[in-house]
Design an enzyme around this catalytic site. Sequence first.
Site, mmCIF file in Angstrom:
data_model
loop_
_atom_site.group_PDB
_atom_site.id
_atom_site.type_symbol
_atom_site.label_atom_id
_atom_site.label_comp_id
_atom_site.label_asym_id
_atom_site.label_seq_id
_atom_site.Cartn_x
_atom_site.Cartn_y
_atom_site.Cartn_z
ATOM 1 N N GLY A 228 0.776 -1.227 0.000
ATOM 2 C CA GLY A 228 0.000 0.000 0.000
ATOM 3 C C GLY A 228 0.810 1.280 0.000
ATOM 4 O O GLY A 228 0.240 2.369 -0.073
ATOM 5 N N GLU A 266 4.387 -6.444 2.623
ATOM 6 C CA GLU A 266 4.485 -7.080 1.305
ATOM 7 C C GLU A 266 4.377 -6.001 0.231
ATOM 8 O O GLU A 266 3.372 -5.832 -0.437
ATOM 9 C CB GLU A 266 3.420 -8.171 1.136
ATOM 10 N N CYS A 267 5.448 -5.240 0.084
ATOM 11 C CA CYS A 267 5.487 -4.131 -0.866
ATOM 12 C C CYS A 267 5.901 -4.623 -2.246
ATOM 13 O O CYS A 267 6.719 -5.534 -2.378
ATOM 14 C CB CYS A 267 6.448 -3.053 -0.385
ATOM 15 N N GLY A 268 5.363 -4.004 -3.256
ATOM 16 C CA GLY A 268 5.740 -4.304 -4.634
ATOM 17 C C GLY A 268 6.145 -3.041 -5.358
ATOM 18 O O GLY A 268 7.324 -2.783 -5.607
ATOM 19 N N ARG A 269 5.144 -2.221 -5.682
ATOM 20 C CA ARG A 269 5.375 -0.989 -6.443
ATOM 21 C C ARG A 269 6.478 -0.128 -5.814
ATOM 22 O O ARG A 269 7.374 0.346 -6.516
ATOM 23 C CB ARG A 269 4.065 -0.194 -6.490
ATOM 24 N N CYS A 344 -5.312 0.485 -32.467
ATOM 25 C CA CYS A 344 -6.468 1.046 -33.169
ATOM 26 C C CYS A 344 -7.598 1.343 -32.185
ATOM 27 O O CYS A 344 -8.723 0.830 -32.315
ATOM 28 C CB CYS A 344 -6.944 0.084 -34.256
ATOM 29 N N TYR A 373 4.008 -2.761 -12.498
ATOM 30 C CA TYR A 373 2.676 -2.746 -13.111
ATOM 31 C C TYR A 373 2.684 -2.117 -14.507
ATOM 32 O O TYR A 373 1.784 -1.389 -14.879
ATOM 33 C CB TYR A 373 1.666 -2.034 -12.204
#
Length: 397
Positions: A228, A266-269, A344, A373
């Site tokens: 978060g 549990e960090c990602g970004r 397109c 992401y």
Amino acid sequence: MTDRIEKIVRDRVGEEPVCLFAYDLDRLAEHVRAVVDSLPARCRMFYAMKANSADPLLRALAPLVAGFEVASGGELDKARAVDAEAPVIFGGPAKTLAEIERALRRDVTRLHAESALELHRISEAATRLGRTVEVLLRVNLAGPFPSATLAMAGRPTQFGISEQDLPAAVAAARSLPGLRLTGFHLHSLSNNLSAEAHLELLAHYGRTVAGWEREFGLRCEVVNVGGGIGVNYADLDAQFDWASFSRGLPAVLDEFPAGVREVDFECGRYLVAACGVYAAEVLDVKRNHGVDYALVRGGTHQFRLPSSWQHSHPFTVLEVDEWTAPVPRPELREASVTVVGELCTPKDVLAREVPVERLRVGDVLVFHHAGAYGWEISHHDFLSHPHPEHVFHADAS
């Protein structure tokens, strides 16, 4: 953009239009090491693989983090390919029985149960395999919570167990065979940019868990506070104040029960976004109905984050002076440009009305903080365009 990343991009300028993701693994390691080293003793930082599960990136992270957080059997396979013994925690709102059994066979550290039915599925698999598995109950708290880009709790979502259903879930987790209720998982929001608000959120978690200990007569060993922690794409110079956050953590942990031996992040970004860029060469510029457009080799089928979050992603114009094509070279000067891709659809937009001093066909746009992401959430094969190159740089490589 580091000098080594700029060199990677410039080295690829040539006959084929530039289109690539580039990752600075040294910058990644420096950032993650500083984050982990600043955590209090009972805190653990797991990497949320959903942000970016590329093998070279996982291998760079493996010696730095406490382990990996996975949300599918496929992510589990990727984690185990990197390290057969690394601690792995398994989340996700809709686990199949086959995935649960696979997780047990591959020795995950614990599972995060999102419903009463999932508890029964975990129990069935554990009993059949003769295992006892640690579980955390993911709870959808009532809130209110700080403002953030995405909310997973405090409102109707598919995540976790409603607080009103928690007594029955606790009873099931304590009575079903093969389970050991170890604690709670409380990931409630995503992309929070305020360190002060995040400290308040964690203090609320601690007080809530202490209340549950009294209510249910249990002893909580592990609390997962989720990720978060966000990235400010609107102003890259005004990021989450991790230094202030880490200084405030010891006092916040006093709100947690004394028996909690482990507080998991549990960090990602936040860990990986800044190490990556997405570079796309300008194929054309044009003006339609009063709007200036830059059309690039690439787009949202490769880098979906700007479309998904409805923001203009920050970029730098990397000027390329060489022009050998026997055709005119269009350019824009002192313009506000909308950057679009090769799909397109009018929804293929990476940035809207961004001021540029000069932009020419053949220049390369380098989108910053593209390490999370981007490729992972994109619809890669829409229109069957070629995939971008992926370049991972480390000084030792």
